[in-house]
Each structure stands twice: as C-alpha cells, then as structure tokens.
Design an enzyme around this catalytic site. Structure first.
Site, PDB file in Angstrom:
ATOM      1  CB  SER A   1      20.917  -4.848  32.577  1.00  0.00           C
ATOM      2  OG  SER A   1      22.072  -4.596  33.099  1.00  0.00           O
TER       3      SER A   1
ATOM      4  CE  LYS B   1      34.788   2.802  28.614  1.00  0.00           C
ATOM      5  NZ  LYS B   1      34.061   1.461  28.345  1.00  0.00           N
TER       6      LYS B   1
ATOM      7  CE1 TYR C   1      32.992   5.955  30.036  1.00  0.00           C
ATOM      8  CE2 TYR C   1      33.993   7.367  28.098  1.00  0.00           C
ATOM      9  CZ  TYR C   1      33.083   6.321  28.557  1.00  0.00           C
ATOM     10  OH  TYR C   1      32.585   5.655  27.752  1.00  0.00           O
TER      11      TYR C   1
ATOM     12  CB  ALA D   1      42.536   7.253  32.741  1.00  0.00           C
TER      13      ALA D   1
ATOM     14  N   GLY E   1      26.897  -6.590  30.889  1.00  0.00           N
ATOM     15  CA  GLY E   1      26.241  -5.384  30.685  1.00  0.00           C
ATOM     16  C   GLY E   1      25.032  -5.371  29.677  1.00  0.00           C
TER      17      GLY E   1
HETATM   18  N1  LIG Z   1      26.404   5.688  25.691  1.00  0.00           N
HETATM   19  C1  LIG Z   1      27.366   6.298  25.001  1.00  0.00           C
HETATM   20  O1  LIG Z   1      27.350   7.320  24.488  1.00  0.00           O
HETATM   21  C2  LIG Z   1      28.856   5.524  24.945  1.00  0.00           C
HETATM   22  C3  LIG Z   1      29.890   6.127  24.278  1.00  0.00           C
HETATM   23  C4  LIG Z   1      31.052   5.516  24.252  1.00  0.00           C
HETATM   24  C5  LIG Z   1      31.312   4.268  24.842  1.00  0.00           C
HETATM   25  N2  LIG Z   1      30.245   3.809  25.730  1.00  0.00           N
HETATM   26  C6  LIG Z   1      30.847   2.558  26.342  1.00  0.00           C
HETATM   27  O2  LIG Z   1      29.628   1.679  25.965  1.00  0.00           O
HETATM   28  C7  LIG Z   1      29.442   0.611  27.041  1.00  0.00           C
HETATM   29  C8  LIG Z   1      27.948   0.633  27.523  1.00  0.00           C
HETATM   30  O3  LIG Z   1      27.396   1.726  27.734  1.00  0.00           O
HETATM   31  P1  LIG Z   1      25.899   2.009  27.903  1.00  0.00           P
HETATM   32  O4  LIG Z   1      25.693   3.542  27.375  1.00  0.00           O
HETATM   33  O5  LIG Z   1      24.850   0.937  27.091  1.00  0.00           O
HETATM   34  O6  LIG Z   1      25.659   2.384  29.464  1.00  0.00           O
HETATM   35  P2  LIG Z   1      24.465   1.818  30.349  1.00  0.00           P
HETATM   36  O7  LIG Z   1      22.979   1.747  29.605  1.00  0.00           O
HETATM   37  O8  LIG Z   1      24.515   2.776  31.808  1.00  0.00           O
HETATM   38  O9  LIG Z   1      24.895   0.152  30.854  1.00  0.00           O
HETATM   39  C9  LIG Z   1      25.852   0.162  31.761  1.00  0.00           C
HETATM   40  C10 LIG Z   1      25.674  -1.392  32.038  1.00  0.00           C
HETATM   41  O10 LIG Z   1      26.828  -1.645  32.828  1.00  0.00           O
HETATM   42  C11 LIG Z   1      26.358  -2.441  34.021  1.00  0.00           C
HETATM   43  N3  LIG Z   1      27.342  -2.560  35.078  1.00  0.00           N
HETATM   44  C12 LIG Z   1      27.378  -1.019  35.669  1.00  0.00           C
HETATM   45  N4  LIG Z   1      28.328  -1.552  37.067  1.00  0.00           N
HETATM   46  C13 LIG Z   1      28.495  -2.702  37.078  1.00  0.00           C
HETATM   47  C14 LIG Z   1      29.087  -3.624  37.690  1.00  0.00           C
HETATM   48  N5  LIG Z   1      29.715  -3.267  38.813  1.00  0.00           N
HETATM   49  N6  LIG Z   1      29.045  -5.022  37.544  1.00  0.00           N
HETATM   50  C15 LIG Z   1      28.492  -5.443  36.429  1.00  0.00           C
HETATM   51  N7  LIG Z   1      27.953  -4.639  35.717  1.00  0.00           N
HETATM   52  C16 LIG Z   1      27.771  -3.392  35.793  1.00  0.00           C
HETATM   53  C17 LIG Z   1      25.102  -2.050  33.989  1.00  0.00           C
HETATM   54  O11 LIG Z   1      24.133  -3.166  34.934  1.00  0.00           O
HETATM   55  P3  LIG Z   1      22.965  -2.924  35.765  1.00  0.00           P
HETATM   56  O12 LIG Z   1      22.316  -1.694  35.081  1.00  0.00           O
HETATM   57  O13 LIG Z   1      22.173  -4.070  35.759  1.00  0.00           O
HETATM   58  O14 LIG Z   1      23.569  -2.353  37.156  1.00  0.00           O
HETATM   59  C18 LIG Z   1      24.613  -1.851  32.590  1.00  0.00           C
HETATM   60  O15 LIG Z   1      24.151  -3.166  32.065  1.00  0.00           O
HETATM   61  C19 LIG Z   1      30.143   1.342  28.309  1.00  0.00           C
HETATM   62  O16 LIG Z   1      31.438   0.656  28.287  1.00  0.00           O
HETATM   63  C20 LIG Z   1      30.513   2.910  27.697  1.00  0.00           C
HETATM   64  O17 LIG Z   1      31.800   3.280  28.508  1.00  0.00           O
HETATM   65  C21 LIG Z   1      29.095   4.349  25.650  1.00  0.00           C
END
Ligand SMILES: NC(=O)c1ccc[n+]([C@@H]2O[C@H](COP(=O)([O-])OP(=O)(O)OC[C@H]3O[C@@H](n4cnc5c(N)ncnc54)[C@H](OP(=O)(O)O)[C@@H]3O)[C@@H](O)[C@H]2O)c1
Length: 253
Positions: free
Chosen positions: A22, A169, A165, A167, A20
């Site tokens: 990217s 996590k 989501y 579940a 992830g």
């Molecule tokens: N943002 C928040 O407020 C928040 C809060 C709590 C927890 N989190 C957790 O933090 C983590 C990162 O979230 P983020 O906010 O940085 O999200 P994000 O910017 O949307 O990034 C999601 C990442 O997941 C990758 N991804 C999605 N489907 C995939 C697949 N099938 N195979 C491989 N990679 C895949 C995407 O790759 P591509 O774009 O290259 O497809 C991207 O790199 C997640 O686990 C999320 O649940 C986030």
C-alpha cells in the site's frame, strides 16, 4: 471495487507477496510484477484504499492478486497473512517475498524517545524477521524462493537526525546476509535493495531540497519505476544471494 480477495491463482503463475504494497515504493513494485503477469499479494496495514487501488492496477495490467491485512509488529498477524498467501499460491512456478514496509521519523539522538525508537525497530527490522521466519517453511517446502528487502543508504552511511532509522536499516544488512547463508542450500535467495530518494509518505519532510543533486553522479535521484523494475529483475536472478544492490548513483561507503 470488485471483490478480488482470495480469488484462485492460475496454476503455474509466479507469485509475489509485497509487504508494504500500500506504500509508495511497494505500490510501484506491485504494478511492475502485475505488468509482468505475476500473481501479486498486496499487504497493507492501515491504508486499505491504497492497496485496493494498486490491486486494480495489477489486474488492469496482466496480473492477478489479492490483498492481505497485517501488522508486521505482530507475529501472529504475519503468520496468518503468510499462510493465506501460501494457500492462494500453492502451485506457483516462482515464489517471491518483497519487504518494503517501513517508517522514518527524525530525531536528534539525545532527544530520541524510547517509544519511537522501539516502533522504528519493530517495523523496520523486527518486522522483517517476523516475515522471513514465517515464509521460510513455505519456500523450503516448495524448494525455491526469492526474498528482497528494502534497506537504505542510511544503514551504511548513517544519517544525522535519523539514528534510529539508520540503526534499523544497518541491522537489515546482517539479517539479510545471515538468511542468505542459512537458506542458500534450499535454493532460497535473499538480497537487500537500496531504493534511493523517492517522493512518498515516508520521505515527506525529509526529501532533500538539493539544487543539482551534487552528491549523485547522475545529478538526479532514481525513478521509482526503475527501482521497481530492478527489484522485479533481481528477484528472478537464480545465482545471486546475500548481496546489496544500490539503485542510485551515490558512492556507497
Ligand atoms: N522513500 C524514500 O526516499 C526511501 C529511501 C530509502 C529507503 N526507503 C525504504 O523503502 C521502503 C518503502 O518506503 P516508502 O517510501 O514506499 O514508504 P511509504 O510510502 O510511507 O510506505 C510505507 C509502507 O509501510 C507500511 N507499514 C507501516 N507500518 C506498518 C506496520 N506496522 N505493519 C505493516 N505495514 C506497515 C505502510 O502500510 P499502510 O500505509 O497500509 O499502513 C506502507 O505500505 C521503506 O523500508 C523505506 O525505509 C525509502
């Protein structure tokens, strides 16, 4: 963009693979490790331009790195990525895997579709299983390793309209703790980090419009840079495994 793909790594440089990389939080984590002089493997699924931009940042700082395309839903894709990364970093002084890939879609439970439920589980939970299973033999052979998985407060507290989501996590808690118990004897640490609210693609449309952030003791969400720095630090702690680290100032149930 120069071709940095599969460039050789310095013999003793510590190495991290960011699943992830990217993404929003993943990109910040890559940059934090790059600034600390690590070799950074940046995984992307669809968003290659974002991975390229992050790699440029890593190299412009102190780091080296390369990109890896993989879909975490596909075990063979994960296996190929892990093997490529292992070959690139065979002499690394430290070996770290960070799992930040994730999706988040809202639906009331009664209207939750099968396909969306399955995709959420496949990326947020089963994808972690695929990556842990693929990297374990590499880390066991090296005699060390550290794994950090990104969870969510929703996995502890639940979230109305986000049952799938939450579940997925919640499942990570058991997965991470079990991996820590199984692999501790190989000096492999496995921990879970809750990053708090961050403005990224994933949180678009869900980011709370909260006047005052009253449920946060500090009245603000954590900065992405501090979360990335926490993960950089936690990944290097030698004596901590099977733990959950919450990066914001909310009460954790
Ligand atoms: N943002 C928040 O407020 C928040 C809060 C709590 C927890 N989190 C957790 O933090 C983590 C990162 O979230 P983020 O906010 O940085 O999200 P994000 O910017 O949307 O990034 C999601 C990442 O997941 C990758 N991804 C999605 N489907 C995939 C697949 N099938 N195979 C491989 N990679 C895949 C995407 O790759 P591509 O774009 O290259 O497809 C991207 O790199 C997640 O686990 C999320 O649940 C986030």
């Amino acid at each position: 963009m120069k071709n940095h793909t599969l460039s050789p790594v310095l013999p003793t440089r510590p190495a991290v693979l960011v699943i992830g990389g990217s993404g929003g939080i993943g990109g910040a984590i890559c940059r934090a490790f790059g600034q600390a002089g690590w070799h950074v493997g940046i995984q992307y699924c669809l968003n290659k331009p974002s991975a390229e931009a992050t790699l440029e940042d890593v190299i412009a700082a102190q780091g080296t790195g390369e990109m890896h395309q993989a879909d975490v839903r596909d075990p063979s894709s994960v296996k190929r990525m892990t093997a490529d990364f292992a070959r690139q970093t065979s002499s690394a002084s430290s070996s770290v895997l960070i799992y930040t890939a994730g999706i988040g879609a809202g639906s009331l439970l009664q209207r939750q579709g099968e396909a969306d439920w399955s995709d959420m589980m496949a990326i947020n939970l089963t994808g972690v299983f695929h990556c842990l299973r693929a990297v374990a033999p590499v880390f066991i052979e090296r005699g060390h390793g550290s794994i950090v998985v990104l969870g969510s407060r929703a996995g502890f507290a639940g979230a109305a309209g986000q049952a799938a989501y939450a579940a997925s996590k919640a499942g990570l808690i058991g997965l991470v703790k079990s991996a820590a118990l199984e692999w501790g004897r190989f000096d492999i640490r496995v921990n879970l980090v809750l990053p708090g609210w961050q403005r990224t693609t994933l949180s678009q449309g869900a980011f709370p419009d909260m006047a005052g952030w009253k449920d946060h003791a500090l009245r603000r969400p954590p900065s992405c840079e501090e979360v990335a720095g926490t993960i950089l630090h936690l990944a290097q702690l030698k004596d901590v495994s099977g733990q959950v680290w919450n990066c914001d100032s909310r009460h954790l149930p």
